[in-house]
Design an enzyme around this catalytic site. Structure first.
Site, PDB file in Angstrom:
ATOM      1  N   GLU A  60     -20.512  33.412 -64.693  1.00 61.51           N
ATOM      2  CA  GLU A  60     -20.052  34.606 -64.374  1.00 61.51           C
ATOM      3  C   GLU A  60     -20.586  35.126 -63.037  1.00 61.51           C
ATOM      4  O   GLU A  60     -20.234  35.661 -62.156  1.00 61.51           O
ATOM      5  CB  GLU A  60     -19.823  35.805 -65.304  1.00 61.51           C
ATOM      6  CG  GLU A  60     -18.567  35.576 -66.364  1.00 61.51           C
ATOM      7  CD  GLU A  60     -18.892  34.553 -67.189  1.00 61.51           C
ATOM      8  OE1 GLU A  60     -18.056  33.879 -68.006  1.00 61.51           O
ATOM      9  OE2 GLU A  60     -20.206  34.098 -67.394  1.00 61.51           O
ATOM     10  N   HIS A 129     -15.138  39.944 -76.770  1.00 60.48           N
ATOM     11  CA  HIS A 129     -14.013  39.765 -76.000  1.00 60.48           C
ATOM     12  C   HIS A 129     -13.091  40.969 -75.857  1.00 60.48           C
ATOM     13  O   HIS A 129     -12.660  41.231 -74.638  1.00 60.48           O
ATOM     14  CB  HIS A 129     -13.053  38.619 -76.777  1.00 60.48           C
ATOM     15  CG  HIS A 129     -13.608  37.171 -76.832  1.00 60.48           C
ATOM     16  ND1 HIS A 129     -14.585  37.130 -77.307  1.00 60.48           N
ATOM     17  CD2 HIS A 129     -13.150  36.185 -76.083  1.00 60.48           C
ATOM     18  CE1 HIS A 129     -15.096  35.600 -77.175  1.00 60.48           C
ATOM     19  NE2 HIS A 129     -14.022  34.927 -76.546  1.00 60.48           N
TER      20      HIS A 129
END
Length: 325
Positions: A60, A129
């Site tokens: 990321e 998540h």
């Protein structure tokens, strides 16, 4: 108009902008041939090629760092962070670089990056998540945070975000991806950023939310109407900056407010909105502003999430308290 799910509307928006602007690039983990974990980018690589829609390594920090560099070279990157819980290693690029660039450069450089990321509970995802981390983003000036609640808004807001010259974090609630369909124009259109939407008119109490909580507020409003309570429902849509003009106008009409967010109670959007209302319109309030939020704990494992998440019954309970204050 076509009937689309939210994920279809998001895909349609990216297709529209890839076609309109050759500087738009879409990239992230598995967004190419696989079309992303939720298939939001399905078919885009096949149509526009690997140079404009492509996969990245599982990093990321690299995805967002590359976005900063591309934006400085006049591209309009639309990176995907596969789930919002994975943004921690990218926060330096988001808050330390991207959000500050216009200020740092004396308005010489723009940073037209739109980061897409799913978030939110109710779909039994693994740990990290489903977290609602928008509070981390809204505290940083210089970056917009947008959260659509309908397919129509999703397409129009995403197109506005990609075309904007400032960075936008575009949050998509996973439970809304395929839970319902709505009318969405197939042609090009935009929805204004930084503008809340009154989803339902009312005169007795104002319910303020964003994302999936807008639908819980509307469900609560339907049930409250059976008891003669007319609730007004405001969808913030952009949670940084917030459209306080629309909120205060509603408060002056209803004189009561219940603020709703899926995230934990501590900090966040609900606390900020509550504080601003009391500073700007306290003399119009006939009861304290109450909040409906998740508890201040780590997001639970999926077996317990339905107990942990706020719902329409919690909203009705708080509305009854402000009505009877």
């Amino acid at each position: 108009m076509a009937q689309m799910t939210m994920i279809q509307a998001i895909t349609n928006a990216m297709h529209t902008e890839l076609k309109n602007d050759e500087n738009v690039l879409i990239f992230g983990e598995d967004v190419g041939q696989n079309g992303g974990v939720f298939r939001a980018t399905e078919g885009l690589q096949a149509e526009y090629g690997e140079d404009r829609v492509f996969d990245t390594p599982l990093a990321e920090s690299g995805i967002i760092g590359m976005s900063v560099g591309l934006a400085l070279q006049d591209f309009r990157p639309v990176p995907e962070i596969q789930f919002i819980g994975f943004i921690y290693e990218a926060m330096d690029a988001i808050n330390g670089q991207m959000a500050r660039y216009r200020y740092r450069s004396g308005n010489t450089y723009h940073m037209p990056v739109t980061i897409r990321a799913p978030f939110g509970g109710g779909v039994h995802t693994p740990e990290l998540h489903a977290d609602s981390l928008e509070g981390l983003l809204t505290q940083q000036p210089g970056i917009r945070v947008v959260v659509p609640s309908t397919p129509y808004d999703a397409k129009g807001l995403l197109l506005s975000s990609i075309r904007n010259n400032d960075p936008v974090f575009f949050l998509e609630h996973m439970k809304l991806y395929r839970s319902f369909r709505g009318e969405v124009p197939e042609e090009d259109y935009t929805v204004d950023l930084d503008k809340a939407d009154v989803k339902r008119e009312g005169k007795d109490v104002t319910l303020i939310g964003y994302g999936a909580m807008v639908h819980q507020a509307l469900k609560a409003a339907d049930q409250l109407a059976e008891d003669g309570i007319e609730a007004e429902v405001i969808d913030l849509r952009t949670i940084s900056p917030i459209d306080y003009d629309t909120i205060i106008e509603s408060v002056k009409k209803t004189n009561r407010v219940v603020m709703i967010q899926e995230a934990q109670r501590q900090g966040g959007v609900a606390a900020a909105v509550t504080s601003e209302i009391q500073e700007r319109a306290i003399l119009h309030l006939e009861a304290p502003i109450l909040r409906v939020t998740a508890p201040d704990t780590v997001y639970p494992f999926s077996q317990a999430e339905e107990v942990w998440l706020p719902n329409h019954n919690n909203i009705i309970e708080k509305v009854n308290k402000v009505m009877n204050f």
